[in-house]
Structures are given as structure tokens and as C-alpha cells.
Design an enzyme around this catalytic site. Structure first.
Site, PDB file in Angstrom:
ATOM      1  N   GLU A  82       0.805  -1.220   0.000  1.00 39.64           N
ATOM      2  CA  GLU A  82       0.000   0.000   0.000  1.00 39.64           C
ATOM      3  C   GLU A  82       0.843   1.277   0.000  1.00 39.64           C
ATOM      4  OE1 GLU A  82      -3.950  -1.890   2.148  1.00 39.64           O
ATOM      5  OE2 GLU A  82      -2.714  -0.510   3.307  1.00 39.64           O
ATOM      6  N   ARG A 131       2.474   2.010   4.558  1.00 37.30           N
ATOM      7  CA  ARG A 131       1.932   2.936   3.555  1.00 37.30           C
ATOM      8  C   ARG A 131       2.924   3.999   3.100  1.00 37.30           C
ATOM      9  NH1 ARG A 131      -2.592   1.799   7.014  1.00 37.30           N
ATOM     10  NH2 ARG A 131      -4.043   0.464   5.869  1.00 37.30           N
ATOM     11  N   THR A 176       1.033   1.320  10.634  1.00 40.60           N
ATOM     12  CA  THR A 176       1.002   1.079   9.191  1.00 40.60           C
ATOM     13  C   THR A 176       1.178   2.378   8.406  1.00 40.60           C
ATOM     14  OG1 THR A 176      -1.408   1.328   9.088  1.00 40.60           O
ATOM     15  CG2 THR A 176      -0.549  -0.894   9.480  1.00 40.60           C
ATOM     16  N   GLY A 192      -4.849   0.544  15.601  1.00 42.69           N
ATOM     17  CA  GLY A 192      -5.203  -0.301  16.735  1.00 42.69           C
ATOM     18  C   GLY A 192      -6.517   0.025  17.400  1.00 42.69           C
ATOM     19  N   GLU A 194      -9.372  -1.199  16.925  1.00 50.94           N
ATOM     20  CA  GLU A 194     -10.138  -2.418  17.222  1.00 50.94           C
ATOM     21  C   GLU A 194      -9.583  -3.154  18.436  1.00 50.94           C
ATOM     22  OE1 GLU A 194      -9.401  -1.408  13.983  1.00 50.94           O
ATOM     23  OE2 GLU A 194     -11.452  -0.653  14.104  1.00 50.94           O
ATOM     24  N   THR A 245      -7.753   6.425  16.501  1.00 49.91           N
ATOM     25  CA  THR A 245      -6.382   6.280  16.012  1.00 49.91           C
ATOM     26  C   THR A 245      -6.181   7.105  14.736  1.00 49.91           C
ATOM     27  OG1 THR A 245      -7.085   4.186  15.015  1.00 49.91           O
ATOM     28  CG2 THR A 245      -5.872   4.067  17.083  1.00 49.91           C
ATOM     29  N   ASN A 265     -12.033   5.881  13.917  1.00 49.73           N
ATOM     30  CA  ASN A 265     -13.303   5.446  14.503  1.00 49.73           C
ATOM     31  C   ASN A 265     -13.227   5.310  16.022  1.00 49.73           C
ATOM     32  OD1 ASN A 265     -11.651   3.036  13.330  1.00 49.73           O
ATOM     33  ND2 ASN A 265     -12.794   2.168  15.041  1.00 49.73           N
ATOM     34  N   ASP A 307     -17.798   2.292  12.559  1.00 51.18           N
ATOM     35  CA  ASP A 307     -16.421   2.178  12.083  1.00 51.18           C
ATOM     36  C   ASP A 307     -16.218   3.036  10.838  1.00 51.18           C
ATOM     37  OD1 ASP A 307     -13.761   1.374  11.948  1.00 51.18           O
ATOM     38  OD2 ASP A 307     -14.206  -0.427  10.805  1.00 51.18           O
ATOM     39  N   TRP A 399      -9.328   3.953   2.856  1.00 51.43           N
ATOM     40  CA  TRP A 399      -8.113   4.760   3.003  1.00 51.43           C
ATOM     41  C   TRP A 399      -7.524   5.273   1.692  1.00 51.43           C
ATOM     42  CZ3 TRP A 399      -3.412   4.020   0.800  1.00 51.43           C
ATOM     43  CH2 TRP A 399      -3.141   2.764   0.247  1.00 51.43           C
TER      44      TRP A 399
END
Length: 576
Positions: A82, A131, A176, A192, A194, A245, A265, A307, A399
């Protein structure tokens, strides 16, 4: 042996692989980042404004059909690639899944060096992707999955310094995101949500790696915005693990020295477990890049329960209004609406308007003055409450980067439509390193309309006219790829499960050229210029959410079960 393993976990046992010395390397100054030359691609979205636009025009709508591959190189990694190719002079830098950075000669494809940081024993993350890197001075900055940020020597790949951003074992966070360099600091935030991570950004000194400031997205008690979180009762400590985040790079207004960053989210996903508006979830923040101080904000939707992360910073543009140019922000958000916002020199953000660009069944209205939506409660999942909402948690646009062309005045949006999600919430104990989103990961009930003529596509919207000018749709694919537009009025895009890299006429959406790569493309394209020739680069490598959804579409729609994985860099130019 035990000592050797600990060094490996820290990434100290791996020197870069040198395949030839780099040539002269021009340091990347703050002035160059603020005004990047068209021949280079110095940051993930090409410029601080987030345009994903190249001012190069050698490749045009008339000759793009003559594009041919010049060189390609395997990355040696599977999973989702990505990151864009970042180019300064003759050097190209590509980061890959699992903490690897490759440096190539951008003209020939010769590998110059390889850096790899091994993951520590016991590490786990939802996504092992990366990314992109950031450039400043004579260094390359990369953030690792295991919560470190590292400065590498751009010419050799040797490690100069590294600093801890987060504690992956304690915090359950991982990184990421590509970092962003602004003036004398490099800024990054972890993923993170979630796992119940309270989102934040950290800034580090470019030369020493010393931490300069930290900005949390969720305010602590007594801080501005904390009144929008539960103050007492069962959920009074919800802020501690409230999500938000900041896992995508921001954009920067260099003229007014204002940093814009998107906030993700809520955690857990169910808003009834954290009653209130929950600032600054699903928002854009305007920050002072020297201190991290919040100067302004806009929250796209309150008490996020879907989310629908607002992690992508809006694109900085100017609106034509009543014969005048007005500094603005524009963004196609995951919640299915495009937002036009006014940005003030002091960082304050005012709502202008929002328009729906995909099917959305939750917002019943949007306040024309504040942008605050009202909800159909039937579309809002809760604890023990089942709800179906559209778009699904992947949103109208996930994203991948949108693009803006100052020549056409259009915003180009990689989008997905006609998909919904059914969720039933529950209370989940937060255990570090374990899923705690308030819904079982095995119960993400994705529903895609079997009668819909398409799912994925690209939309082109007039920024000043606030209307859709054209669209391309894909009958048998989602779109998980960023787009890039050029001064030659060519729009480059991947993102589809047929592995194609495509070129469109940016003015009308006409397909002009396509090329099949070995895997699907979910990375942003980039463009650069060396020795009189314009190049277009893209990294092929399917995986992560795109691969998971492909499997779901196989089960529900009979699509091909898998798209081949395996990363490779592809570079194209016109035939001589």
C-alpha cells in the site's frame, strides 16, 4: 544465541544489502517539501496539500496509449502493498509489508540497498502493511509495525537512529502509516482502534529522534472536548480506550503553518458504550506542528457507531465563491458524504456543505450551518441491538487517496457503493492484543446488492460546481486503489481485482490505456522525470482487506476466489 535473538528483535542484526553505491543525493529541505519540483515525488501524496497530482505533462491523453514498461522488480513480500514509490533524483524508495524498505535506481531499476527490521517474537496485527516513507535531509524515515520510527541514511540504508512511538505489547498498537515531515519534526500515529487503543500522534526531532510532542485524539478529563465523553456511571472511563487512532498521514498548510490530520473510529464500535458526541472521533484536527496544540476541528459525525473512520485528512484547495478564492478543505469521507469546509488562517474550520456520493441510510439530515447529522436510529447498531447500515464499515471510500487537478478543477474519488453491513453489538473485555471492537470479527456480515450494476468505481466531482462530472464503474470489482492525476490530463488508477493499471482522460473518464500486472494494485501511483523522460510508477501487490472482501464476493457472487499475491514495482514511460 539468546543475545542474538534480542538483537534481531530490535532490528540491529540486519545491515542493509548494498547492490551498488547511490549517486549524488540532493538533500530534501523544508523549502523543497513546501514547493516540490515536478520531476520528483517527495511524499506519499506528492505535495503537502494532498493533491496526488503531478505537474508533468510529457504523457498526455494523446500519447498515453504508447506507454510501455521500462523496468520491474519483485519486492520479495506477499500481503497488501500500500506504499507509493517515493522519488528524489535518481533514487526511488519503496516500503513493503513486514518492515522492509527497498531503494532502487529510479531510471534502471537496479537495487541499491534493502533494509529489513524483523518483527519481535509474539507480535501480531490486523494488517502487516506499510503505507510509505518520508524524506528529509539525507535521511529516509519509516515507521515499523512494532511501534518504532527509524531514520535511515538515504544513500546506504544504514540506520541512523530509532525511537519508540508506542509499546505494542502494552498498548496493542501497531503502525502502518507513512510518517509526515514538517519543518524539523517527523510525525506519525499508530493503528489499533479495534484493540481499544486511544489514538495519538507523536512528533520526533529529525536529527536526534528525540520526542518533541504528543497529541491524543481523545481528550483526558478536564481537557477541551472531554465533556463530550461520559463523566460518570458505567462508561466514565471510556475515554481511556476510546479509539480515534490517526493511522494515515496528514496534510499541511505551509503558508499558514497549520497541520491537518484525520481521526479514526471509536472503540468499541458501539456508540452506546461511550454516550456523547465523543470528540475528536471521526474528525479532522487542525494542529500547530511545533506543539501539537489543537487549533480547530470539524467532526463529520458524532458518537461514531459504524467504524466510519475519518482517518484521511481532507485535501487543501481553494474554492471559487462570489468571484473570490476561499481557502478550503474537501474530502470524500467513509460515511458516504463529500465535505466542503472552509479553513481559516488561524486553523479554525467552518462547515460549508456536504453531499452524498454513495448509498447511505443513516443520516436523515445534515445541519446546514454546523454539518451535524441527525440519525435514523434503526441504522445505528448497539449493544444487543442489530442494525443494517449502508455503506458498510469500508465506507464510500476507504483509506485510498483521492486526487485533485488544478487544471480540471475536479476531485477524483475511488469509491465503492451498493454494500451494507449488519452488526449486533456486545460487551467485550479489553485484553491487550485481542480484538475488542464490541462485535465478533467472525460476525462482520457484509451484504452487497446482487442486483446492483456495479460496486467499485471512480467519480470525478467539480470542486467549485459541487456536482459529479463523470464516473467509471466496475461491475465485478471493488475499488481499493488510490488515484493520481497529471498536468497531461491523465488519471492513473489501479484498485481492481483484474490486476489492471489504467489511464483515463481526466476530463471525461474515457479509458485510454491499461496494463495487466502480476497482482492487484492497491498502492498509490507516482510520477517523476529523469533525463528528459517522464516515468509513472506503481507497486502491485494484492492483500489485506481487498483480499478478504474478494473471498466474501466469491461466496456471495461467484467471483474469482483469489487474486494472486506477491509484490512488484512497475515503472512505465513512453516509447522512444
Amino acid at each position: 544465541m539468546k543475545r542474538l535473538l534480542s538483537l534481531t528483535a530490535l532490528g540491529l542484526a540486519f545491515a542493509p544489502f548494498l547492490a551498488g553505491a547511490a549517486g549524488d543525493y540532493k538533500p530534501v529541505t523544508a523549502q523543497r517539501l513546501a514547493n516540490p519540483e515536478p520531476e520528483n515525488w517527495l511524499m506519499t501524496k506528492g505535495n503537502y496539500q494532498g493533491w496526488s497530482y503531478s505537474a508533468l505533462d510529457q504523457i498526455t491523453t494523446a500519447n498515453v496509449k504508447k506507454l510501455k514498461p521500462v523496468w520491474s522488480a519483485a519486492t520479495g513480500m506477499t500481503s497488501g502493498h500500500e506504499a507509493p514509490a517515493i522519488v528524489n533524483g535518481d533514487m526511488m524508495f519503496v516500503s513493503t509489508p513486514r518492515n522492509q524498505v527497498l531503494a532502487f535506481n529510479a531510471k534502471t531499476g537496479r537495487l541499491l540497498w534493502r533494509y529489513k527490521r524483523e518483527l519481535p517474537e509474539g507480535f501480531g496485527a490486523l494488517h502487516v502493511t506499510n503505507r510509505g516513507v518520508a524524506l528529509a535531509g539525507d535521511k529516509v524515515y519509516v515507521a515499523s509495525l512494532d511501534c518504532m520510527i527509524t531514520a535511515l541514511d538515504a544513500k546506504t540504508g544504514a540506520k541512523v537512529w530509532e525511537s519508540e512511538v508506542c509499546d505494542w505489547q502494552k498498548d496493542s498498537a501497531y503502525i502502518t502509516s507513512a510518517p509526515l515531515v514538517v519543518k524539523n519534526v517527523v510525525i506519525v500515529g499508530p493503528s489499533g482502534g479495534e484493540f481499544g487503543v486511544r489514538g495519538f500522534l507523536k512528533a520526533f526531532d529529525l536529527e536526534t529522534g528525540k520526542e518533541v510532542w504528543t497529541r491524543y485524539a481523545v481528550p483526558a478529563p478536564g481537557e477541551p472536548g472531554s465533556e463530550t465523553w461520559p463523566q460518570e456511571g458505567r462508561w466514565k472511563d471510556a475515554w481511556k480506550n476510546g479509539g480515534g487512532t490517526m493511522w494515515m498521514p496528514g496534510n499541511y498548510d505551509a503558508k499558514n503553518d497549520v497541520l491537518y490530520w484525520g481521526v479514526g473510529n471509536g472503540a468499541p464500535w458501539l456508540g452506546d458504550q461511550r454516550p456523547g458526541d465523543n470528540l475528536y472521533l471521526a474528525s479532522v484536527l487542525a494542529l500547530n506542528p511545533d506543539t501539537g496544540e489543537i487549533k480547530g476541528h470539524h467532526q463529520y459525525h458524532w458518537n461514531d457507531s459504524w467504524d466510519w473512520a475519518g482517518m484521511n485528512a481532507p485535501t487543501l484547495v481553494e474554492f471559487e465563491r462570489n468571484g473570490k478564492k476561499v481557502p478550503g478543505l474537501i474530502s470524500a469521507q467513509r460515511n458516504g458524504y463529500i465535505y466542503w469546509l472552509d479553513r481559516k488562517p488561524d486553523g479554525k474550520i467552518d462547515f460549508n456543505k456536504a453531499l452524498r456520493y454513495v448509498k447511505q441510510n443513516v443520516f436523515t439530515s445534515i445541519d446546514p450551518k454546523t454539518g451535524r447529522p441527525t440519525y435514523d436510529e434503526a441504522g445505528k447498531p448497539g449493544t444487543g441491538k442489530t442494525a443494517t447500515y449502508c455503506p458498510s464499515l469500508w465506507g464510500g471510500k476507504d483509506w485510498p487517496f483521492e486526487a485533485y487537478s488544478p487544471k480540471t478543477g475536479m476531485l477524483y474519488i475511488p469509491f465503492n457503493d451498493n454494500h451494507c453491513m449488519t452488526l449486533t453489538g456486545k460487551i467485550q473485555e479489553r485484553i491487550p492484543g485481542q480484538w475488542s471492537a464490541g462485535v465478533e470479527i467472525t460476525e462482520l456480515n457484509l451484504k452487497v446488492d446482487k442486483n446492483a450494476p456495479f460496486v467499485g468505481g471512480i467519480q470525478a466531482w467539480s470542486v467549485d460546481g459541487a456536482k459529479e462530472n463523470w464516473r467509471e464503474t466496475y461491475a465485478a470489482s471493488w475499488n481499493f486503489g488510490s488515484v493520481m492525476v497529471t498536468a497531461g490530463n491523465v488519471l492513473f488508477a489501479g484498485g481492481t481485482n483484474d490486476r489492471m493499471f489504467r489511464a483515463y482522460d481526466a476530463r471525461n473518464g474515457k479509458l485510454l490505456w491499461e496494463f495487466p500486472t502480476p497482482s492487484g494494485i492497491i498502492s498509490p501511483p507516482s510520477s517523476y522525470f529523469i533525463d528528459g523522460k517522464q516515468y509513472v510508477a506503481v507497486v502491485s501487490g494484492w492483500g489485506v482487506d481487498a483480499a478478504w472482501i474478494q473471498g466474501k464476493m466469491h461466496d456471495s457472487h461467484g467471483w474469482e476466489k483469489q487474486v494472486p499475491e506477491g509484490g512488484s514495482v512497475w515503472v512505465f514511460a513512453l516509447e522512444d
